[in-house]
Design a protein around this motif. Sequence first.
Motif, short mmCIF file in Angstrom:
data_model
loop_
_atom_site.label_atom_id
_atom_site.label_comp_id
_atom_site.label_asym_id
_atom_site.label_seq_id
_atom_site.Cartn_x
_atom_site.Cartn_y
_atom_site.Cartn_z
N TYR A 167 7.02 98.14 81.31
CA TYR A 167 7.44 96.88 80.68
C TYR A 167 6.92 96.76 79.25
N PRO A 192 -0.63 86.41 80.77
CA PRO A 192 0.79 86.36 81.09
C PRO A 192 1.06 87.18 82.34
N GLU A 193 1.97 86.69 83.18
CA GLU A 193 2.36 87.48 84.34
C GLU A 193 3.53 88.37 83.98
N ILE A 194 3.87 89.26 84.89
CA ILE A 194 4.93 90.22 84.61
C ILE A 194 6.25 89.49 84.29
N LEU A 220 8.68 98.30 89.75
CA LEU A 220 7.34 97.98 90.27
C LEU A 220 7.26 98.23 91.76
N ASP A 221 8.25 97.74 92.52
CA ASP A 221 8.15 97.93 93.96
C ASP A 221 9.38 98.62 94.55
N PHE A 281 -1.42 95.50 79.47
CA PHE A 281 -2.20 96.00 80.59
C PHE A 281 -1.43 97.12 81.27
N HIS A 332 -0.75 98.78 84.32
CA HIS A 332 -1.07 98.39 85.70
C HIS A 332 -1.30 99.60 86.60
N SER A 333 -1.09 100.79 86.06
CA SER A 333 -1.38 101.99 86.85
C SER A 333 -2.81 102.45 86.63
N THR A 334 -3.26 102.49 85.37
CA THR A 334 -4.62 102.94 85.10
C THR A 334 -5.61 101.78 85.12
#
Lengths: 246, 573
Positions: B38, B95-97, B129-130, B232, B234-236
């Motif tokens: 993202y 902030p959220e995704i 993401l999912d 951010f 979100h994987s590392t």
Amino acid sequence: MNTFLFGVFPYLAMAVFVVGTIWRYKYDKFGWTTRSSQLYESRMLRIGSPLFHYGILLAVLGHAMGLVIPKAWTDVLVPEDIYHAVAVGGGMTAGIMIVVGFVILVFRRRTVKTVFNATTVNDKVMYLVLGLTILFGMWNTISTAFAPEEYHYREGVSPWFRSIFTFQPNVDLIAGAPFQFQAHAVTAFLLVMIWPFTRLVHVFSAPFQYLARPYIVYRSKGDTGQRPTPSRAPQGTWKSPTASKR
Amino acid sequence: MRIMAQMAMVMNLDKCIGCHTCSVTCKQAWTNRTGLEYVWFNNVETRPGLGYPRRYEDQETWKGGWELGRNGRLKLKGGGRLAKLATIFSNPKLPEIEDYYEPWTYDYENLLNAPASKTFPVARPHSLLDGRPMNPQWGANWDDDLGGTYKTGHDDPMLKGIEEKVTFEFDKSFMFYLPRICEHCLNPTCAASCPSGAIYKREEDGIVLVDQNRCRGWRMCISGCPYKKIYFNHSTGKAEKCTFCYPRIEVGIPTVCSETCVGRLRYIGLMLYDAEAVTAAASVKDDRDLYEAQRGVFLDPRDPAVAREAERQGIPLDWIDAAKKSPVLRLINDYKVALPLHPEYRTMPMVWYIPPLSPIVDAVRETGHDAEEAGNLFGAIDALRIPLEYLANLFTAGDVEPVRQVLDKLAAMRSYMRDINLEREPREEIAQAVGMTGSEVKEMFRLLAIAKYDERYVIPTAHAEQAHALEELATDCPVGEGGPGAFGGGSGGPVPVAIQTLRETKERMQADDMSQVPGSVSYLQWDGRGVPGKASPEEVEHRQGIPGAGPDITADPRAEAPLKGMRAQEDPQ
């Protein structure tokens, strides 16, 4: 069996903890993080996480008070019943915060798909050991609160705990303790043992230095901020045996 | 006086056609990895519009940047050190995704594998993401070219104070594009917000970087940055940001976004400034004085006293020379046509913008008037208050006057140069009306319109005596290293990032003609010569970490799958 669980295992756990932490710090600074999942979900986290973490901090204080300080010392300072009231009151508050927070966080981790996807086997094992430790700890608090005369942990578990650190482990002191106390001790040392290999290492990153450092950090190009490495080889990042096979 | 050098950028918004080439090449070079789906270190926003992430400029919500405390001193708007530590368990302003957008891809396989049927198969969107099928609702440039702006446009925080005057009717609206990268501020709030001290400003060139080995993923930088230009992974579990393409800058070539800019609207050069004056300048009382205050901390290297002092303080001579020739210095200080983005955040940003005259030119032209006539343009700049006030909200904390002066200069240049192009007598009074001389106008025109590569990018190379310390020599980007391993992320393996060696870059830089240029480059070092993306077999042997290129090919499960299929086909068993 008791000799191993309460006389040998604590030393094993602590040795693994110390060596493991040094090793992880040396080889896996890049993996040293909380691996936050707040980006995926923040409503439940906003309630669960502070509840759990502040509860844990309170519990750490309580353990320092109950385990480290000998009963004889506090008896001089405060009457027994006041000490008991503080211990039980604080213990119950911390316990409820931890349990509620933990349940919210685990529920979130299981039900929010993105968060669940980001959960490794390593995390799951850690949550299991942590959950058991919390469970037995809560049981201890409740049993001490409602049946204070049944077992005086400050005359059994606490001196045993201190005896570990004087390198004269007195297993007999804890051998007579009720099951939940023994179980709490074992799972807690198990948690200590797996600590360096889990996300729990973020505890050592508690950034207190932030309070003292200047706001803006300047660094020269070559300055890695750490001790200079002899060669300019890329800084080592720990790879699991499975990573190379994938 | 503490003289420091800052690598800075100016973008000429009049020339931006909104093609997003900068964003795409930047993403190819830096953020095409798991965990950063993202993320756009460079993004292009249509304004008026909500921006990316949505409404990032609304600091009453996000609390980014600095503000003045009661005692007149700077403090973090998001709360000081103690407040940061107290809220460390759950960052209240992250902030959220959804505020960015949920990244997705399409199920292209279905196009090939779907069984025969009466209807065409479709490639449906799936969340990155999912993995679930999803219905995209927003993206990094969802309101591109005012798409849907009639519905969302009024949420643009920059319409503050002019809401009633702005309509989003098709024929009455104005628009322009705003490309954004990290501002590499002189007084960065991201660095100030970082509890771990992992974000630092490089002493040599002022580039702001995140030390990936020190970042502990507390996420305070993301809230702290008012431009929301720290992301951010979100994987590392670590923060990443625009690096000003430091591996390229160190060898003297411009950033990927500048290199590939179709409109050639970006300028890169050094600014010398007095580091000790920054805090005072960022603390002036009135937001509207911040633009001038920031100009006040810049030093002019053409002043012999400044040059002498800079040399005494250890700034290399070729850097001082480069600073003298800096196009950024000319645009900011000589012609005063470049303005900072949101000086009111008090971070002293160092990517500046030449505001666009085009909305006004378009409006004049549509009324049937001559849009290159100085009188018409000057009049229109005053009459068309809305674009002016909107630009002022972006670039001067709402002060219309500096924006008007810039637009007047651009209008004068347009008109003055028209006469020359039509072989009429140039009118000196047009230049004088904006406080310039005709020859100055011509020089400015040259820089803005026809300046060549080495006039737009004046980048001194990093120093040989410091070469042992060049981060490029470590050859690979630490953020691509390692993988999830036993401790790391769970959502898929990382896609390694390829940064080639200094040796290779140097060979390319020193090549006399195309025949000497190695056949393959990645965008990270593409300098416009050769074709990026092809490699000879000999080169492939030396490569590691490029998806599909080297012996590492089996390290990527997705790369391995088709290989297996091929082997199965070759082998009749």
